[in-house]
Design a protein around this motif. Structure first.
Motif, PDB file in Angstrom:
ATOM      1  N   TYR A 112     -15.833  12.371 -10.433  1.00  0.00           N
ATOM      2  CA  TYR A 112     -14.466  11.902 -10.186  1.00  0.00           C
ATOM      3  C   TYR A 112     -14.279  11.621  -8.695  1.00  0.00           C
ATOM      4  O   TYR A 112     -15.209  11.743  -7.890  1.00  0.00           O
ATOM      5  N   HIS A 113     -13.066  11.221  -8.339  1.00  0.00           N
ATOM      6  CA  HIS A 113     -12.719  10.930  -6.954  1.00  0.00           C
ATOM      7  C   HIS A 113     -11.287  11.391  -6.728  1.00  0.00           C
ATOM      8  O   HIS A 113     -10.596  11.808  -7.671  1.00  0.00           O
ATOM      9  N   ASP A 114     -10.821  11.320  -5.476  1.00  0.00           N
ATOM     10  CA  ASP A 114      -9.499  11.870  -5.174  1.00  0.00           C
ATOM     11  C   ASP A 114      -8.398  10.815  -5.057  1.00  0.00           C
ATOM     12  O   ASP A 114      -7.342  11.098  -4.479  1.00  0.00           O
ATOM     13  N   ARG A 115      -8.605   9.620  -5.606  1.00  0.00           N
ATOM     14  CA  ARG A 115      -7.491   8.667  -5.698  1.00  0.00           C
ATOM     15  C   ARG A 115      -6.707   8.978  -6.970  1.00  0.00           C
ATOM     16  O   ARG A 115      -7.257   8.980  -8.072  1.00  0.00           O
ATOM     17  N   CYS A 165     -12.942   5.654   5.275  1.00  0.00           N
ATOM     18  CA  CYS A 165     -11.496   5.907   5.256  1.00  0.00           C
ATOM     19  C   CYS A 165     -10.906   6.070   3.864  1.00  0.00           C
ATOM     20  O   CYS A 165      -9.702   6.361   3.743  1.00  0.00           O
ATOM     21  N   GLY A 166     -11.681   5.883   2.823  1.00  0.00           N
ATOM     22  CA  GLY A 166     -11.114   5.871   1.481  1.00  0.00           C
ATOM     23  C   GLY A 166     -11.361   7.140   0.689  1.00  0.00           C
ATOM     24  O   GLY A 166     -11.889   8.138   1.210  1.00  0.00           O
ATOM     25  N   ARG A 183       0.816  -1.219   0.000  1.00  0.00           N
ATOM     26  CA  ARG A 183       0.000   0.000   0.000  1.00  0.00           C
ATOM     27  C   ARG A 183       0.850   1.270   0.000  1.00  0.00           C
ATOM     28  O   ARG A 183       0.514   2.256  -0.664  1.00  0.00           O
ATOM     29  N   ALA A 184       1.962   1.251   0.736  1.00  0.00           N
ATOM     30  CA  ALA A 184       2.827   2.433   0.808  1.00  0.00           C
ATOM     31  C   ALA A 184       3.404   2.802  -0.552  1.00  0.00           C
ATOM     32  O   ALA A 184       3.828   3.951  -0.759  1.00  0.00           O
ATOM     33  N   ASN A 185       3.440   1.861  -1.486  1.00  0.00           N
ATOM     34  CA  ASN A 185       3.984   2.101  -2.825  1.00  0.00           C
ATOM     35  C   ASN A 185       2.890   2.206  -3.878  1.00  0.00           C
ATOM     36  O   ASN A 185       3.081   1.836  -5.036  1.00  0.00           O
ATOM     37  N   THR A 186       1.732   2.707  -3.454  1.00  0.00           N
ATOM     38  CA  THR A 186       0.627   2.955  -4.378  1.00  0.00           C
ATOM     39  C   THR A 186       0.043   4.333  -4.089  1.00  0.00           C
ATOM     40  O   THR A 186       0.382   4.975  -3.084  1.00  0.00           O
ATOM     41  N   THR A 187      -0.852   4.781  -4.938  1.00  0.00           N
ATOM     42  CA  THR A 187      -1.493   6.076  -4.710  1.00  0.00           C
ATOM     43  C   THR A 187      -2.548   6.001  -3.611  1.00  0.00           C
ATOM     44  O   THR A 187      -3.206   7.009  -3.318  1.00  0.00           O
ATOM     45  N   MET A 188      -2.698   4.829  -2.965  1.00  0.00           N
ATOM     46  CA  MET A 188      -3.567   4.707  -1.795  1.00  0.00           C
ATOM     47  C   MET A 188      -2.816   5.029  -0.504  1.00  0.00           C
ATOM     48  O   MET A 188      -3.409   5.023   0.584  1.00  0.00           O
ATOM     49  N   ALA A 189      -1.537   5.315  -0.581  1.00  0.00           N
ATOM     50  CA  ALA A 189      -0.729   5.574   0.609  1.00  0.00           C
ATOM     51  C   ALA A 189      -1.301   6.676   1.506  1.00  0.00           C
ATOM     52  O   ALA A 189      -1.204   6.578   2.737  1.00  0.00           O
ATOM     53  N   PRO A 190      -1.909   7.757   0.957  1.00  0.00           N
ATOM     54  CA  PRO A 190      -2.410   8.816   1.840  1.00  0.00           C
ATOM     55  C   PRO A 190      -3.621   8.420   2.684  1.00  0.00           C
ATOM     56  O   PRO A 190      -3.983   9.167   3.606  1.00  0.00           O
TER      57      PRO A 190
END
Length: 562
Positions: free
Chosen positions: A349-352, A181-182, A145-152
């Motif tokens: 749209y979404h913020d991912r 949380c997403g 997860r830390a190495n994806t755009t979901m990290a934040p």
């Protein structure tokens, strides 16, 4: 007698639930040990009887549904494990074996978003280990997860419990999230204050408006596929007068009202890659969707957002690339709001964040076989096997041509073909190609021994390859355009590097020939290393010069006029 073996699995084994798959198999077999990601492979340490270890080996060769296992090797290990089988922390490293492509919405997650009372009811970014974004969100390796755009996004307690439970289908599904949380869904455009973004977007579409909607690998422009006026508006605003427009439906039952896909096409539509598939039309859709054609590009809703919107609309939607004519597909939200202004009436749209641009893949069934017409979301970056004998040859980075551009690295008997980049002469596409080259070099540890380019010195791909070869201090090899086409067909049909010469007929627009003239339909006697010209159609003028390559009807007129 109990002993320990180390089992190494290579292939597309990241992001497909491979570790929980191994964990479940090992527990069922009462094995001790551990499994972990090791950057470019999965490592399994298993302590048990030979029969138990053999059974695990058989399971590893199969893997979970979306894995592509290239090899499984086993060696004795001196360590001895007792107790339960565990999942160990991943280790960093370049992913030479490749991550899986993005996966279409699975039936279980579809049920989640459609079931009132569940945590993910109507949540537009629902996913699990069997579906959701993969390559489009990766920023580094190992695939965690830390190495994806979901990290934040920090997991809430409920999602954390799923993520850490090996028996749950969301175990280490890196994009996992929920409304608590997403990423959040957003809408910009005409709307009632406080209205659900999906309701606002649906109302806009029903009124004949054009919607920009964020997909897995970039934005789409959507309108009702049954609305002739909306289609005409979209074509006029996008300056796309005749090029076919793809249609998205909720399911194949919805498609049956206007299309008649064959059994093979239905199978392809339901593939986890969820490509656009060209299918025969029957009736009911405006002719302006694909002028002069009896087929339409059809795809099923492949994200929860698409599925929810189509359920709200209840009609098929045009779904075409979100870009101005000739420019790359938009992937950034701010860019979409700016660049698509004047084309779109609203934005859903979404913020991912999207890590890399991936156009929809396009496929067709030809003579009973799947033909890939455009390789993008859902197919890239899956590696393609090369014929036996190529595994001993040095790795080559091949830069391809300028139209429908892509680059390819051959290494270890496989071809890593990039996703579709576009036409390099179009605005912004050359920079997209530069970024993609840097991206693949970082993610996959590309270490070619030489760079191959089209022999035409004015090709942008030639110049890019020449600059890269100089930067990396690598030899530069030029390849004649039509020879490259025939060599690609040879590899596709399993001919090894030392095969005897073949007779190849390359009917391909234009390409520079060794005599300095533009070649078109050429017969060559060639193997992979050499090519001898054997014949051609009569030479004719090229009306419009380079435009004849982009508009083949010009060459037809030239031949008819001779």
């Amino acid at each position: 007698m109990r002993a320990t073996e180390r089992m190494t699995v290579t292939g597309s084994v990241q992001g497909v639930g491979f570790r929980p798959f191994v964990w479940r198999k090992a527990h069922a077999l009462a094995l001790a040990g551990q499994v972990r990601n090791r950057g470019d492979h999965v490592e399994v340490l298993a302590t048990g009887t030979k029969a138990q270890r053999d059974s695990l080996m058989d399971a590893l060769r199969e893997g979970p549904p979306h894995a592509h296992v290239d090899s499984v090797t086993r060696t004795p290990d001196q360590r001895f494990f007792t107790g339960s089988f565990t999942i160990a922390t991943s280790e960093a490293g370049a992913l030479h074996s490749g991550i899986v492509p993005d996966l279409a919405l699975c039936p279980a997650c579809r049920a989640d978003i459609n079931t009132p009372g569940t945590r993910r009811w109507r949540y537009a970014l629902t996913c699990c280990a069997d579906c959701g974004p993969r390559f489009s969100i990766v920023t580094g390796f190992p695939y965690d997860r830390a190495n994806t755009t979901m990290a934040p996004y920090t997991l809430c307690p409920a999602c954390r419990a799923e993520y850490e439970n090996p028996a749950d289908r969301r175990f280490h599904a890196e994009p996992v999230a929920c409304p608590a949380c997403g990423p959040r869904l957003r809408y910009t455009g005409p709307a009632t204050p406080g209205e659900d973004p999906l309701y606002s977007a649906a109302r806009l579409l029903r009124s004949g408006g054009i919607l920009a909607i964020k997909g897995t690998g970039g934005y789409h422009l959507a309108c009702l596929a049954t609305d002739t006026a909306a289609i005409a508006t979209l074509r006029a605003r996008k300056h796309r007068p005749t090029k076919p427009l793809a249609v998205m439906v909720a399911d194949t039952a919805a498609a049956s009202a206007f299309a008649a896909p064959s059994a093979a096409e239905l199978h392809l539509l339901h593939d986890a890659a969820a490509p656009i598939v060209t299918v025969r039309t029957t009736a009911a859709l405006p002719e302006s969707l694909a002028p002069g054609l009896d087929r339409v590009g059809l795809m099923l809703a492949y994200t929860p957002l698409h599925a929810l919107l189509l359920a709200q609309i209840g009609q098929p939607l045009v779904m075409t690339s979100g870009n101005r004519s000739g420019a790359p597909q938009v992937i950034e939200d701010a860019e979409a709001l700016h660049d698509l202004a004047g084309i779109a009436d609203g934005w859903l749209y979404h913020d991912r964040r999207i890590a890399r641009r991936l156009d929809d893949s396009v496929c067709a069934i030809v003579a009973g076989h799947t033909m890939t017409l455009r390789r993008g979301r859902g197919l890239a970056p899956r590696r393609l096997p090369l014929p036996a004998g190529f595994e001993t040859l040095p790795p080559v980075l091949a830069m391809g041509g300028d139209l429908k551009a892509a680059f390819c690295l051959t290494q270890n008997g496989q071809a890593l073909l990039s996703h579709h980049l576009g036409d390099l002469q179009a605005q912004g596409v050359e920079e997209t190609a530069r970024q993609a080259l840097a991206d693949y070099r970082t993610l996959f540890g590309l270490t070619p021994a030489l760079v191959a380019v089209d022999a035409h010195p004015d090709y942008i791909s030639h110049r890019l390859g020449a600059a890269l070869s100089q930067q990396m201090a690598l030899p530069l090899h030029t390849v004649w355009h039509h020879h490259a086409h025939i060599a690609a067909c040879m590899a596709e049909h399993g001919l090894g590097p030392d095969t005897a010469p073949v007779i190849g007929l390359a009917l391909d627009g234009t390409g520079l020939g060794p005599d300095g003239t533009a070649w078109g339909c050429e017969a060559l006697l060639c193997d992979y290393r050499t090519a001898y010209h054997a014949g051609r159609l009569a030479r004719v003028p090229m009306p419009g010069a380079d435009r004849a390559a982009r508009e083949p009807w010009r060459m037809l007129l030239a031949h008819l006029d001779t």
